[in-house]
Design a protein around this motif. Structure first.
Motif, PDB file in Angstrom:
ATOM      1  N   SER A  11      35.744  48.186 -17.702  1.00 43.25           N
ATOM      2  CA  SER A  11      34.462  47.578 -18.093  1.00 43.25           C
ATOM      3  C   SER A  11      33.902  48.213 -19.355  1.00 43.25           C
ATOM      4  O   SER A  11      33.297  47.536 -20.193  1.00 43.25           O
ATOM      5  CB  SER A  11      33.440  47.683 -16.953  1.00 43.25           C
ATOM      6  OG  SER A  11      33.270  49.028 -16.545  1.00 43.25           O
ATOM      7  N   LEU A  12      34.117  49.519 -19.545  1.00 44.40           N
ATOM      8  CA  LEU A  12      33.645  50.176 -20.765  1.00 44.40           C
ATOM      9  C   LEU A  12      34.414  49.652 -21.973  1.00 44.40           C
ATOM     10  O   LEU A  12      33.836  49.422 -23.042  1.00 44.40           O
ATOM     11  CB  LEU A  12      33.818  51.695 -20.644  1.00 44.40           C
ATOM     12  CG  LEU A  12      33.385  52.520 -21.869  1.00 44.40           C
ATOM     13  CD1 LEU A  12      31.913  52.309 -22.170  1.00 44.40           C
ATOM     14  CD2 LEU A  12      33.679  53.998 -21.656  1.00 44.40           C
ATOM     15  N   ASN A  66      35.578  46.773 -22.363  1.00 47.16           N
ATOM     16  CA  ASN A  66      35.172  45.401 -22.657  1.00 47.16           C
ATOM     17  C   ASN A  66      33.676  45.251 -22.899  1.00 47.16           C
ATOM     18  O   ASN A  66      33.090  44.200 -22.629  1.00 47.16           O
ATOM     19  CB  ASN A  66      35.636  44.480 -21.528  1.00 47.16           C
ATOM     20  CG  ASN A  66      37.142  44.322 -21.506  1.00 47.16           C
ATOM     21  OD1 ASN A  66      37.719  43.631 -22.332  1.00 47.16           O
ATOM     22  ND2 ASN A  66      37.795  44.989 -20.564  1.00 47.16           N
ATOM     23  N   MET A  67      33.079  46.306 -23.402  1.00 41.77           N
ATOM     24  CA  MET A  67      31.680  46.264 -23.840  1.00 41.77           C
ATOM     25  C   MET A  67      31.646  46.349 -25.356  1.00 41.77           C
ATOM     26  O   MET A  67      32.500  46.995 -25.964  1.00 41.77           O
ATOM     27  CB  MET A  67      30.882  47.430 -23.248  1.00 41.77           C
ATOM     28  CG  MET A  67      30.707  47.386 -21.751  1.00 41.77           C
ATOM     29  SD  MET A  67      29.833  48.872 -21.173  1.00 41.77           S
ATOM     30  CE  MET A  67      29.988  48.669 -19.402  1.00 41.77           C
ATOM     31  N   GLN A  76      30.892  47.723 -28.828  1.00 41.93           N
ATOM     32  CA  GLN A  76      30.681  49.080 -29.319  1.00 41.93           C
ATOM     33  C   GLN A  76      30.615  49.050 -30.841  1.00 41.93           C
ATOM     34  O   GLN A  76      31.304  48.252 -31.476  1.00 41.93           O
ATOM     35  CB  GLN A  76      31.829  49.998 -28.861  1.00 41.93           C
ATOM     36  CG  GLN A  76      32.004  50.067 -27.355  1.00 41.93           C
ATOM     37  CD  GLN A  76      33.227  50.868 -26.956  1.00 41.93           C
ATOM     38  OE1 GLN A  76      33.839  51.550 -27.787  1.00 41.93           O
ATOM     39  NE2 GLN A  76      33.606  50.803 -25.683  1.00 41.93           N
ATOM     40  N   ILE A  93      25.498  51.679 -26.394  1.00 41.50           N
ATOM     41  CA  ILE A  93      26.305  50.611 -25.821  1.00 41.50           C
ATOM     42  C   ILE A  93      25.326  49.632 -25.182  1.00 41.50           C
ATOM     43  O   ILE A  93      24.450  50.041 -24.411  1.00 41.50           O
ATOM     44  CB  ILE A  93      27.258  51.140 -24.734  1.00 41.50           C
ATOM     45  CG1 ILE A  93      28.092  52.289 -25.271  1.00 41.50           C
ATOM     46  CG2 ILE A  93      28.150  50.024 -24.216  1.00 41.50           C
ATOM     47  CD1 ILE A  93      28.863  53.019 -24.190  1.00 41.50           C
ATOM     48  N   THR A  94      25.457  48.369 -25.504  1.00 48.89           N
ATOM     49  CA  THR A  94      24.561  47.356 -24.941  1.00 48.89           C
ATOM     50  C   THR A  94      25.296  46.552 -23.881  1.00 48.89           C
ATOM     51  O   THR A  94      26.367  46.004 -24.136  1.00 48.89           O
ATOM     52  CB  THR A  94      24.044  46.409 -26.035  1.00 48.89           C
ATOM     53  OG1 THR A  94      23.382  47.197 -27.054  1.00 48.89           O
ATOM     54  CG2 THR A  94      23.057  45.404 -25.467  1.00 48.89           C
ATOM     55  N   ILE A  95      24.730  46.514 -22.673  1.00 47.24           N
ATOM     56  CA  ILE A  95      25.352  45.820 -21.545  1.00 47.24           C
ATOM     57  C   ILE A  95      24.448  44.665 -21.119  1.00 47.24           C
ATOM     58  O   ILE A  95      23.287  44.866 -20.755  1.00 47.24           O
ATOM     59  CB  ILE A  95      25.567  46.773 -20.360  1.00 47.24           C
ATOM     60  CG1 ILE A  95      26.326  48.029 -20.821  1.00 47.24           C
ATOM     61  CG2 ILE A  95      26.320  46.073 -19.229  1.00 47.24           C
ATOM     62  CD1 ILE A  95      26.333  49.132 -19.790  1.00 47.24           C
ATOM     63  N   SER A 154      23.712  41.607 -18.489  1.00 45.88           N
ATOM     64  CA  SER A 154      24.011  41.173 -17.130  1.00 45.88           C
ATOM     65  C   SER A 154      22.824  40.365 -16.597  1.00 45.88           C
ATOM     66  O   SER A 154      21.887  40.052 -17.341  1.00 45.88           O
ATOM     67  CB  SER A 154      24.291  42.383 -16.231  1.00 45.88           C
ATOM     68  OG  SER A 154      23.164  43.239 -16.178  1.00 45.88           O
ATOM     69  N   TYR A 210      31.506  55.070 -15.805  1.00 50.15           N
ATOM     70  CA  TYR A 210      32.595  54.489 -16.592  1.00 50.15           C
ATOM     71  C   TYR A 210      33.710  55.495 -16.910  1.00 50.15           C
ATOM     72  O   TYR A 210      34.752  55.114 -17.429  1.00 50.15           O
ATOM     73  CB  TYR A 210      32.047  53.925 -17.906  1.00 50.15           C
ATOM     74  CG  TYR A 210      30.916  52.948 -17.704  1.00 50.15           C
ATOM     75  CD1 TYR A 210      31.158  51.685 -17.173  1.00 50.15           C
ATOM     76  CD2 TYR A 210      29.608  53.292 -18.026  1.00 50.15           C
ATOM     77  CE1 TYR A 210      30.120  50.781 -16.975  1.00 50.15           C
ATOM     78  CE2 TYR A 210      28.568  52.401 -17.831  1.00 50.15           C
ATOM     79  CZ  TYR A 210      28.825  51.154 -17.304  1.00 50.15           C
ATOM     80  OH  TYR A 210      27.795  50.266 -17.109  1.00 50.15           O
ATOM     81  N   LEU A 264      33.067  41.932 -29.192  1.00 55.48           N
ATOM     82  CA  LEU A 264      33.528  43.238 -28.727  1.00 55.48           C
ATOM     83  C   LEU A 264      33.821  44.187 -29.885  1.00 55.48           C
ATOM     84  O   LEU A 264      33.692  45.412 -29.740  1.00 55.48           O
ATOM     85  CB  LEU A 264      34.780  43.078 -27.865  1.00 55.48           C
ATOM     86  CG  LEU A 264      34.595  42.349 -26.534  1.00 55.48           C
ATOM     87  CD1 LEU A 264      35.914  42.250 -25.783  1.00 55.48           C
ATOM     88  CD2 LEU A 264      33.556  43.053 -25.669  1.00 55.48           C
TER      89      LEU A 264
END
Length: 442
Positions: A28-29, A31-32, A34, A95-97, A99, A136, A199
């Protein structure tokens, strides 16, 4: 509540970054989105590579600023300020997540580094990763791993990120035959252009034309990964929407270079260690030998050292002659003179050779000084003792220890101890007598 003053007395772990260390991180990290530069990634992922599988939380690491400068490729008198500036830049990155909790859109922002403390007097920096990254990087179930050596030499942040995307799928046995080449590949991954741009943190107003995107991102990554890492890949258009490319398919194979990379660390270490040893053995100071090895191309150095070794000219200042030969290219070597590419892999190896030399000198100095101090105590505890006997016994004991040190250094492929390495004047005087009795055969 007052903030606790940070100091070197806090519980810390002195980091020794090695290119063969593993980087483990959750899928998951990877596929964030960056936005780290190559310089920032080298620092961050070198820290991540220090994390052990059984770590329950993040440790606070103390790193040598000089080691970080070598890793990044910074040189010159201002490298400390350059490293501090690089770490300051990392601390501003997030890092921007994105959801949802089922009712609303949720945006989480996580910093990479929680804390950085600079110790200017000690030439060290104390760094701790953000606790928010723990899920992560610690106690992972689904994760991707690779050796640090595979990414340290990459010069593009896009290449590094694409390497991670492909490593995530490399292990999966999804054999496929490539359409345009009829080649069989072990695995593959389909990625949409929009997903790739997000990404890779490519702004909407950058690389808008597909030919520019392919040249700057995909083609460069393909060249770098195929030349420098343990995988090779190719790609082609997977789907279009009208004339617009919608997605690419990436074909992935383990590279033959994998075995080369595994042995590359030891091979390079042996070459650099051997070259530094020859320079020191012929009178060049240790710090000067390290500096020469860091500045000049390996083959260029070897050619000029060989020239001096085979020269019939008698030179009183052998070390000075070697240095002049290197600086002025007496051998007439026609290949590259100085290392032009910043190679963190080579710099780390050189740093390890330097550290190894320093630690060996410290160890041997301590063993010699213990002998001298033991004889000093003998005099203090026995005022009526025969001073001449104790002095002779001290000399004999030091010489015996020097013989032992020389033997161990030869076995461990270390350069011989030199007078410049010895800090105690009494020991240095005995060393000079001992050295004068040795026949040095090159």
């Amino acid at each position: 509540m007052k903030n606790r003053q940070l100091s070197l007395d806090d519980e810390m772990f002195h980091a020794n970054i090695k290119p063969e260390y593993w980087v483990n991180q959750s899928t998951s990290l990877i596929n964030m989105a960056q936005n780290l530069t190559v310089t920032e990634r080298r620092i961050i992922y070198s820290l991540i590579a220090l994390i052990q599988p059984d770590d329950g939380d993040f440790k606070t690491y103390v790193l040598s600023v000089k080691d970080l400068a070598q890793l990044i490729g910074y040189k010159g008198k201002s490298f400390y300020n350059q490293v501090e500036k690089a770490i300051d830049g990392i601390m501003k990155k997030q890092i921007t997540i994105y959801s949802t909790d089922g009712k609303q859109r949720v945006v989480d922002k996580i910093q990479w580094v929680q804390q950085a403390t600079y110790f200017h007097g000690n030439g060290q920096v104390k760094i701790k990763l953000s606790d928010a990254l723990a899920e992560y990087l610690l106690n992972l179930e689904k994760f991707t791993k690779y050796r640090l050596i595979n990414v340290l030499r990459l010069n593009s942040e896009y290449s590094w990120r694409i390497y991670e995307f492909l490593k995530e799928d490399e292990w999966k046995s999804r054999s496929i035959i490539q359409n345009k080449t009829n080649k069989t590949w072990k695995s593959h991954r389909i990625m949409y252009v929009e997903e790739l741009r997000q990404l890779l943190d490519v702004p909407d107003d950058t690389l808008k034309l597909m030919k520019h995107f392919r040249a700057t991102v995909l083609e460069k990554a393909k060249k770098e990964l195929n030349e420098k890492t343990d995988i090779e890949f190719d790609y082609e258009v997977h789907s279009k929407k009208g004339r617009r490319i919608e997605s690419f398919i990436f074909y992935i194979n383990p590279s033959q270079q994998f075995q080369d990379l595994q042995t590359g660390v030891d091979s390079t270490m042996e070459q650099v260690q051997s070259l530094v040893n020859v320079l020191i053995k012929n009178g060049v100071r240790g710090d000067a030998a390290i500096k020469l090895a860091g500045k000049y191309h390996y083959d260029y150095l070897r050619a000029n050292i060989r020239y001096v070794m085979t020269s019939t000219s008698a030179k009183r200042n052998h070390a000075g002659y070697i240095i002049s030969a290197i600086e002025e290219n007496y051998a007439g070597y026609e290949g590259p003179v100085e290392k032009t590419e910043k190679d963190p892999f080579y710099n780390l190896i050189l740093g390890q050779v330097e550290q190894r030399l320093r630690q060996t000198n410290e160890r041997d100095n301590q063993s010699l000084e213990r002998i001298v101090k033991a004889h000093e105590r003998m005099l203090m505890e026995n005022p009526d003792a025969d001073i001449k006997y104790i002095v002779e016994n001290r000399k004999s004991s030091v010489i015996s220890e020097l013989d032992k040190i020389e033997s161990v250094r030869n076995q461990q492929n270390h350069p011989s101890l030199s007078a410049d390495d010895i800090s105690n004047q009494t020991i240095k005087d005995i060393f000079n007598e001992w050295q004068a009795q040795i026949i040095d055969v090159y």
